[in-house]
Write an enzyme that holds these catalytic residues in place. Structure first.
Site, PDB file in Angstrom:
ATOM      1  N   ASP A 223      -5.441   0.215   9.982  1.00 46.51           N
ATOM      2  CA  ASP A 223      -5.226   0.823  10.956  1.00 46.51           C
ATOM      3  C   ASP A 223      -6.122   0.231  11.588  1.00 46.51           C
ATOM      4  O   ASP A 223      -7.751   0.768  11.116  1.00 46.51           O
ATOM      5  CB  ASP A 223      -4.733   1.822  11.352  1.00 46.51           C
TER       6      ASP A 223
ATOM      7  N   ASP B  42      -1.870  -3.915  16.135  1.00 44.10           N
ATOM      8  CA  ASP B  42      -3.104  -3.467  14.602  1.00 44.10           C
ATOM      9  C   ASP B  42      -2.526  -2.475  14.442  1.00 44.10           C
ATOM     10  O   ASP B  42      -3.438  -1.908  13.176  1.00 44.10           O
ATOM     11  CB  ASP B  42      -4.016  -2.423  16.081  1.00 44.10           C
ATOM     12  N   GLU B  43      -1.686  -2.709  13.319  1.00 48.43           N
ATOM     13  CA  GLU B  43      -1.467  -1.279  11.735  1.00 48.43           C
ATOM     14  C   GLU B  43       0.098  -2.470  11.334  1.00 48.43           C
ATOM     15  O   GLU B  43       1.016  -2.825  11.939  1.00 48.43           O
ATOM     16  CB  GLU B  43      -1.040  -0.419  13.087  1.00 48.43           C
TER      17      GLU B  43
END
Length: 450
Positions: free
Chosen positions: A11, A105-106
């Site tokens: 993350d 983003d993950e």
């Protein structure tokens, strides 16, 4: 459940805001809020400095401004964030063929499938190497969680924030989860959490002690049984490399409610064009056109029309969305419009063009000529806070703000010292929109700090 912590969850830390701070040296260490800046805007991401004031994602922007009036408020640059995300995903792909992106983003990564980790030591080494590679490639930090399941890996990455790594050894799950709030478990939102609290269950250990039958009685068969398993630390979901999209959609919230029916129709057509562009970009077509309308009183209506076969033709989607709009009462005003396509496929049916009923003729009928035929004056150029610009003399910079016919620009770039601020007329011919500069290894610009 795995015997080794070979599922990794990455993350990125405050991704949008951190990317802006990396691109703009004058914002490093200062509160930054990224999101919609209109009266109905919402926070997309807040930097850790802004979070100290209580600002968080999904908060109304007006509330964020009250909490942190001196923060930098910027409009998102999604193409820029997407380019960084592609660099990160490439690094994850080097670890394993099984990478499951959840957002820009993950992502989850199956380290065992890539042969880079078979035990705790190997998993930790892979996680630390990944963090170093991300920093070297993008200039940004990410937090890593390692565990024997996806649920626990995600919990671990949250514990690792910011810029850390947490590994949960298999066999320690129940002890680790027991004292934590029920809200830490997937699927337990505010409503379910409050329902459990009224039943006397506030921690994960409370759920485990209550037993499956009690949770099923409270929450229903599927949710109750699933929650009981998670409270035991059990999660056997695999990392899935490809997740099929179910729909593609776009929507806009308007600063002021729309009342004019012609304007509403124009906005729906514009959204349909954007939706098709996104549909084509994903390599899909679709059969079902969906219109979403949120009215002045927050009531939300959805209408749909299913075609004979899948299409990615903008005329077909635009016409179908227009037909759906005809059946919606917008008298009181509209605050949000959305157009989507579902029932996705990876092929198109060519004869669907016939479903657009004389699109040119209808366009003339339903969009009458303006009352004033004289040509309008050129629209004033708009400069969104945070967006890139380039000046013929001063080089690369970014917009700090604009208004009353002027735009303020700070001339700096990644790797430079904080730059100087200059103000120009909004129509200055030497000022133009610019492209984002790479955060790492982009080289200097001799005019950036002039």
């Amino acid at each position: 459940m795995r015997a080794a912590p070979t599922i990794l969850h990455l993350d990125m830390d405050a991704f949008f805001a951190a990317a802006e701070q990396a691109a703009k040296p004058s914002l490093r260490g200062k509160p930054v809020v990224v999101g919609g800046l209109g009266p109905r805007g919402v926070v997309a991401t807040a930097s850790y400095e802004a979070r100290r004031f209580g600002v968080h994602s999904a908060m109304p922007m007006a509330q964020a401004r009250r909490l942190a009036p001196n923060a930098a408020y910027l409009v998102p640059r999604f193409a820029f964030y997407r380019s960084i995300s592609e660099q990160v995903m490439e690094l994850l792909g080097r670890l394993s063929p099984l990478v499951e992106p959840l957002s820009l983003d993950e992502a989850f990564v199956d380290l065992a499938a890539g042969g880079v980790a078979e035990d705790s030591a190997g998993a930790r080494a892979a996680g630390e190497r990944l963090r170093r590679d991300i920093l070297a490639t993008t200039g940004l930090t990410g937090s890593v969680g390692l565990a024997g399941s996806k649920m626990l890996a995600k919990i671990a990455s949250e514990e690792a924030k910011p810029d850390g790594l947490v590994l949960i050894e298999p066999g320690t799950e129940r002890g680790l989860l027991g004292p934590k709030s029920v809200r830490i478990l997937p699927g337990v939102g505010p409503a379910t959490g409050e329902h459990l609290r009224r039943a006397g269950m506030t921690t994960v250990s409370d759920l485990a002690e209550a037993g499956e039958d009690e949770l099923v009685r409270l929450l229903g068969r599927a949710h109750g049984a699933s929650l009981y398993k998670m409270a035991q630390g059990y999660d056997d979901r695999p990392v899935v490399a490809e997740r099929d999209a179910k729909s593609v959609s776009v929507e806009d919230t308007f600063d002021v409610d729309l009342h004019d029916r012609v304007r509403i129709r124009i906005e729906v057509e514009r959204l349909a064009e954007r939706c098709v562009a996104r549909l084509r970009g994903s390599g899909h077509s679709g059969r079902t056109i969906v219109l979403k309308v949120r009215r002045f009183d927050f009531s939300t209506l959805t209408r749909s029309e299913t075609l004979r076969g899948p299409t990615d033709d903008p005329v077909v989607v635009r016409e179908a969305a227009g037909r759906l709009l005809e059946g919606v009462d917008t008298t009181g005003g509209v605050r949000l419009l959305g157009v989507g396509v579902s029932g996705l496929a990876d092929y198109t049916q060519e004869d669907l063009f016939a479903q657009a009923v004389e699109p040119a003729a209808r366009s003339v009928e339903e969009a009458p000529e303006p009352e004033t035929p004289e040509p309008e004056a050129p629209a004033e150029r708009r400069w969104a806070p945070g967006h890139d610009v380039r000046h013929a003399v001063y080089g690369a910079g970014w917009v700090q703000g604009s208004g009353v016919g002027r735009v303020t620009v700070r001339f700096e770039q990644p790797g430079s010292a904080p730059g100087r601020v200059r103000t120009f007329l909004v129509d200055d011919p030497e000022l133009e929109a610019g492209e984002p500069l790479p955060l790492v290894g982009g080289g200097g610009d001799e005019a950036a700090v002039a």
